[in-house]
Design an enzyme around this catalytic site. Structure first.
Site, PDB file in Angstrom:
ATOM      1  N   ASN A  81       0.744  -1.222  -0.053  1.00 26.33           N
ATOM      2  CA  ASN A  81       0.067   0.003   0.043  1.00 26.33           C
ATOM      3  C   ASN A  81       0.921   1.168  -0.074  1.00 26.33           C
ATOM      4  OD1 ASN A  81      -2.242  -1.815   0.193  1.00 26.33           O
ATOM      5  ND2 ASN A  81      -2.550  -1.233   2.409  1.00 26.33           N
ATOM      6  N   TYR A 131      -3.724  -0.437   8.136  1.00 23.64           N
ATOM      7  CA  TYR A 131      -4.175  -0.193   6.601  1.00 23.64           C
ATOM      8  C   TYR A 131      -4.545   1.190   6.297  1.00 23.64           C
ATOM      9  CZ  TYR A 131      -7.720  -0.148   2.996  1.00 23.64           C
ATOM     10  OH  TYR A 131      -8.189  -0.095   1.696  1.00 23.64           O
ATOM     11  N   LYS A 135      -2.508   3.225   3.497  1.00 24.88           N
ATOM     12  CA  LYS A 135      -3.038   3.942   2.405  1.00 24.88           C
ATOM     13  C   LYS A 135      -2.920   5.211   2.134  1.00 24.88           C
ATOM     14  CE  LYS A 135      -5.489   2.149  -0.282  1.00 24.88           C
ATOM     15  NZ  LYS A 135      -5.133   1.495  -1.869  1.00 24.88           N
TER      16      LYS A 135
END
Length: 303
Positions: A81, A131, A135
Site C-alpha cells: 500500500n 491499513y 493507504k
C-alpha cells in the site's frame, strides 16, 4: 487508448478491467502477479528500474492502480500500500511521464468521522490502524509525484467478488454456509457503526471517467454513496436477500479498527463536478450482486 490496470485480477481491479473492456477504443493491459497478467508486475517487491522497463513495454496512455492489501502483517501491508504506489510513480516518471495515473485510495485514510457530517477531500487525515496509515502514505506518494495523477478515495465497496476479509464478503459466506435452516445462528461483532457503502461497479465507472476526463483533475476525489448506512442494516438486508431464516446475534466484539471508527461518510460533490459521476446502484442491488456471485454450481436451492 491503452490502459494498464494493476491488480486487475483482484476485487476492485476485476470490476475496473471488466468495465473498461466494454468501452469502445480501449485496450486493457493486465498487470500484476497473476499468471494471467500480460505484464508481470509486483509493486511490493519490484525495483523502479525493472518496473520502468515493464511500463515502457506496455506503453500505456493511462495506468489504474487497483493493487492493495487490506489485512495481514504490517510489513507486507506497507510494502503493497505504501511502497507500491511510490515505486510506481518513480517508474512512470521515467518510462511514461505523460500517462495519467488513477490510484485507488481508501476512506480509511480519514479515520473517525463526526456523526451526521460528510467528510470532504480537504479534511484532516487521522487513520487509526495500519491499513489506513499505509493507504495514506500511498496517497501522499501519488499526490506529490508531479505526475498527471488522481487518487480516488473509495468508501466501503460492496458487490460481486467482495473478499471474505471484509464484512460484506464474510457475512455472505456465513449465510451461504447456514443455508435456509431456521435454527441457524450467525454470531457477529458489534454492528452499530455507520459506513459509506459504494457499489464496486460504480467505483469502476469512476475510474474510467477519471481516465477520460479532458482536464487536470483535483489530486483527490471521494468515491462513495454520499450517505452513511448502519452496518446492521447492511447485514440484515443481505440476510433478507439470501432468504436466511435463522437468527443473527451480536456479541459486542468486533475488530479494534471498526470499533474506533463508528461513523464514516464522504462528501462526493467534487467527483460529480469533476467527473460527472454519481453512484447509480442502491445498496439492495449491490448486495444482490454479492449474494448471486457466491452461488455454487447448484445455485440457490435450499438444502
Amino acid at each position: 487508448m491503452r490502459i494498464l490496470v494493476l491488480g486487475f485480477t483482484g476485487y476492485l481491479g476485476g470490476h475496473v478491467a471488466g468495465h473498461l473492456r466494454t468501452l469502445t477504443g480501449v485496450r486493457v493491459l493486465g498487470g500484476g502477479r497473476s499468471p494471467a497478467a500480460e505484464f508481470g508486475i509486483d509493486l511490493a517487491t519490484a525495483r523502479a528500474d525493472d518496473l520502468a522497463r515493464a511500463v515502457a513495454d506496455a506503453a500505456p496512455d493511462a495506468v489504474i492502480n487497483c493493487a492493495g492489501m487490506t489485512g495481514g502483517d504490517a510489513v507486507t501491508i506497507a510494502e503493497v500500500n505504501s511502497r507500491g504506489p511510490a515505486v510506481l510513480c518513480a517508474a512512470l516518471r521515467k518510462a511514461a511521464p505523460t500517462a495519467r495515473l488513477i490510484h485507488l485510495g481508501s476512506a480509511a485514510e480519514y479515520g473517525p468521522g463526526v456523526p451526521d457530517v460528510q467528510v470532504t477531500e480537504s479534511a484532516a487525515t487521522r487513520p487509526v490502524a495500519v491499513y489506513g496509515a499505509t493507504k495514506l502514505a500511498g496517497t501522499v506518494a501519488v499526490t506529490t509525484s508531479g505526475l498527471d495523477a488522481v487518487v480516488l478515495r473509495v468508501g466501503n465497496p460492496v458487490g460481486a467478488g467482495a473478499p471474505a476479509a471484509g464484512l460484506p464478503g464474510r457475512v455472505a459466506g456465513l449465510l451461504r454456509e447456514a443455508g435456509r435452516d431456521p435454527g441457524a445462528v450467525i454470531r457477529l461483532g458489534d454492528l452499530s457503526a455507520y459506513r459509506d457503502f459504494v457499489d464496486a461497479r460504480d467505483v469502476a465507472r469512476a475510474a474510467a471517467l477519471a481516465v477520460s476526463a479532458p482536464r487536470t483533475l483535483p489530486s483527490i476525489l471521494n468515491i462513495g454513496a454520499g450517505q452513511a448506512t448502519p452496518v446492521r442494516e447492511l447485514v440484515h438486508t443481505l440476510a433478507r436477500v439470501s432468504g436466511f431464516r435463522g437468527r443473527i446475534e451480536e456479541n459486542g466484539g468486533g475488530s479494534a479498527r471498526s470499533g474506533e471508527v463508528s461513523w464514516q461518510c464522504s462528501d462526493i460533490t467534487a467527483a460529480e463536478e469533476s467527473l460527472g459521476w454519481r453512484p447509480s446502484y442502491p445498496l439492495d442491488d449491490s448486495l444482490t450482486a454479492l449474494w448471486t456471485a457466491t452461488a455454487g454450481p447448484e445455485g440457490d436451492r435450499a438444502p
